[in-house]
Design a protein around this motif. Structure first.
Motif, PDB file in Angstrom:
ATOM      1  N   GLN A   1       0.500  -1.064  -0.056  1.00 56.32           N
ATOM      2  CA  GLN A   1      -0.077  -0.407   0.185  1.00 56.32           C
ATOM      3  C   GLN A   1       1.527   1.098  -0.434  1.00 56.32           C
ATOM      4  N   HIS A   2       0.343   2.869  -0.307  1.00 55.02           N
ATOM      5  CA  HIS A   2       1.268   3.193  -1.311  1.00 55.02           C
ATOM      6  C   HIS A   2       0.232   4.442  -0.638  1.00 55.02           C
ATOM      7  N   PRO A   3       0.077   5.520  -0.018  1.00 51.03           N
ATOM      8  CA  PRO A   3       1.278   5.714   1.384  1.00 51.03           C
ATOM      9  C   PRO A   3       0.850   4.483   2.248  1.00 51.03           C
ATOM     10  N   ARG A   4       1.857   3.886   3.105  1.00 51.63           N
ATOM     11  CA  ARG A   4       0.874   2.708   4.202  1.00 51.63           C
ATOM     12  C   ARG A   4       0.336   3.373   5.216  1.00 51.63           C
TER      13      ARG A   4
ATOM     14  N   CYS B   1       5.539   7.977  12.654  1.00 51.33           N
ATOM     15  CA  CYS B   1       5.186   7.457  11.386  1.00 51.33           C
ATOM     16  C   CYS B   1       3.985   7.775  10.187  1.00 51.33           C
ATOM     17  N   GLY B   2       3.325   7.599  11.133  1.00 58.66           N
ATOM     18  CA  GLY B   2       2.245   8.019  10.098  1.00 58.66           C
ATOM     19  C   GLY B   2       1.774   9.848   9.906  1.00 58.66           C
ATOM     20  N   ALA B   3       2.496  10.277  10.880  1.00 52.39           N
ATOM     21  CA  ALA B   3       2.256  11.796  11.355  1.00 52.39           C
ATOM     22  C   ALA B   3       3.385  12.935  10.471  1.00 52.39           C
ATOM     23  N   CYS B   4       4.467  11.909   9.679  1.00 53.43           N
ATOM     24  CA  CYS B   4       5.708  12.743   9.565  1.00 53.43           C
ATOM     25  C   CYS B   4       5.584  13.203   7.791  1.00 53.43           C
ATOM     26  N   ALA B   5       6.437  14.335   7.982  1.00 58.86           N
ATOM     27  CA  ALA B   5       6.207  14.698   6.322  1.00 58.86           C
ATOM     28  C   ALA B   5       7.025  14.301   5.827  1.00 58.86           C
ATOM     29  N   TYR B   6       7.896  12.816   5.942  1.00 60.55           N
ATOM     30  CA  TYR B   6       9.165  12.280   4.728  1.00 60.55           C
ATOM     31  C   TYR B   6       8.347  10.883   4.189  1.00 60.55           C
ATOM     32  N   LEU B   7       6.353  10.961   4.913  1.00 56.53           N
ATOM     33  CA  LEU B   7       5.688   9.414   4.467  1.00 56.53           C
ATOM     34  C   LEU B   7       6.056   8.799   3.379  1.00 56.53           C
ATOM     35  N   ALA B   8       5.777  10.180   2.007  1.00 56.45           N
ATOM     36  CA  ALA B   8       5.923   9.550   0.700  1.00 56.45           C
ATOM     37  C   ALA B   8       7.124   9.505   0.754  1.00 56.45           C
ATOM     38  N   ILE B   9       7.920   9.682   0.646  1.00 53.62           N
ATOM     39  CA  ILE B   9       9.963   9.621   0.478  1.00 53.62           C
ATOM     40  C   ILE B   9       9.646   7.795   1.146  1.00 53.62           C
ATOM     41  N   CYS B  10       9.644   7.878   2.442  1.00 55.21           N
ATOM     42  CA  CYS B  10      10.320   6.056   2.954  1.00 55.21           C
ATOM     43  C   CYS B  10       9.198   5.431   2.984  1.00 55.21           C
ATOM     44  N   ASN B  11       8.004   5.774   3.256  1.00 56.88           N
ATOM     45  CA  ASN B  11       6.239   5.008   2.990  1.00 56.88           C
ATOM     46  C   ASN B  11       6.391   4.259   4.773  1.00 56.88           C
TER      47      ASN B  11
ATOM     48  N   ALA C   1       9.130  -2.488  13.526  1.00 54.53           N
ATOM     49  CA  ALA C   1       8.158  -2.061  14.176  1.00 54.53           C
ATOM     50  C   ALA C   1       7.406  -3.652  14.573  1.00 54.53           C
ATOM     51  N   GLN C   2       7.484  -4.252  13.467  1.00 55.58           N
ATOM     52  CA  GLN C   2       7.126  -5.393  13.927  1.00 55.58           C
ATOM     53  C   GLN C   2       7.648  -6.550  15.409  1.00 55.58           C
ATOM     54  N   GLN C   3       8.572  -6.317  15.516  1.00 50.99           N
ATOM     55  CA  GLN C   3       9.927  -7.131  16.372  1.00 50.99           C
ATOM     56  C   GLN C   3       9.556  -6.367  17.936  1.00 50.99           C
ATOM     57  N   MET C   4       9.603  -5.302  17.667  1.00 46.16           N
ATOM     58  CA  MET C   4       9.138  -4.430  19.083  1.00 46.16           C
ATOM     59  C   MET C   4       7.996  -4.187  19.391  1.00 46.16           C
ATOM     60  N   THR C   5       7.360  -3.806  18.577  1.00 47.01           N
ATOM     61  CA  THR C   5       5.958  -4.002  19.517  1.00 47.01           C
ATOM     62  C   THR C   5       5.035  -4.945  19.020  1.00 47.01           C
ATOM     63  N   GLY C   6       5.903  -5.919  18.315  1.00 50.61           N
ATOM     64  CA  GLY C   6       3.855  -6.696  17.898  1.00 50.61           C
ATOM     65  C   GLY C   6       2.431  -6.241  16.254  1.00 50.61           C
ATOM     66  N   ASP C   7       3.563  -5.048  16.071  1.00 47.92           N
ATOM     67  CA  ASP C   7       2.533  -3.652  15.034  1.00 47.92           C
ATOM     68  C   ASP C   7       3.272  -4.018  14.140  1.00 47.92           C
ATOM     69  N   ALA C   8       3.142  -4.578  13.255  1.00 46.70           N
ATOM     70  CA  ALA C   8       3.627  -4.061  11.656  1.00 46.70           C
ATOM     71  C   ALA C   8       3.303  -2.174  10.815  1.00 46.70           C
ATOM     72  N   TRP C   9       2.637  -1.628  11.729  1.00 46.64           N
ATOM     73  CA  TRP C   9       2.076  -0.953  11.604  1.00 46.64           C
ATOM     74  C   TRP C   9       2.058   0.008  12.522  1.00 46.64           C
ATOM     75  N   ALA C  10       2.866   0.079  13.926  1.00 46.98           N
ATOM     76  CA  ALA C  10       3.259   0.529  14.815  1.00 46.98           C
ATOM     77  C   ALA C  10       4.190   1.970  14.406  1.00 46.98           C
ATOM     78  N   GLU C  11       4.850   3.246  15.403  1.00 53.14           N
ATOM     79  CA  GLU C  11       5.859   4.008  14.238  1.00 53.14           C
ATOM     80  C   GLU C  11       7.468   2.757  14.569  1.00 53.14           C
TER      81      GLU C  11
END
Length: 80
Positions: free
Chosen positions: A32-35, A41-51, A58-68
């Motif tokens: 998905q783009h943007p993810r 990450c969701g509020a970042c001005a550079y999300l369009a660049i790094c996606n 994020a998945q390994q540290m929080t258990g949520d792949a969509w976390a910051e």
């Protein structure tokens, strides 16, 4: 890098079939783009660049792949 999550096996199905298959929610989200990412990450001005980067940290540290991304080096001021 998703060694803990199986997105397909090239011994069972060619990579050319695995890669475009978005029936798996994780694969669909990674393509998905943007993810739809959370936190900084969701509020970042550079999300369009790094996606949201690779998402595996994020998945390994929080258990949520969509976390910051806990490995993001940008300061709060830089992402605003």
């Amino acid at each position: 890098m998703w060694w803990h999550y199986n997105l397909g096996n090239v011994k069972e199905r060619p990579f050319s079939q695995i890669w475009p298959d978005t029936s798996d929610a994780l694969m669909a989200g990674l393509k998905q783009h943007p993810r739809t990412v959370k936190g900084r990450c969701g509020a970042c001005a550079y999300l369009a660049i790094c996606n949201g980067n690779t998402r595996v940290r994020a998945q390994q540290m929080t258990g949520d792949a969509w976390a910051e991304d806990p490995g993001c080096y940008l300061s709060d001021e830089e992402i605003a």
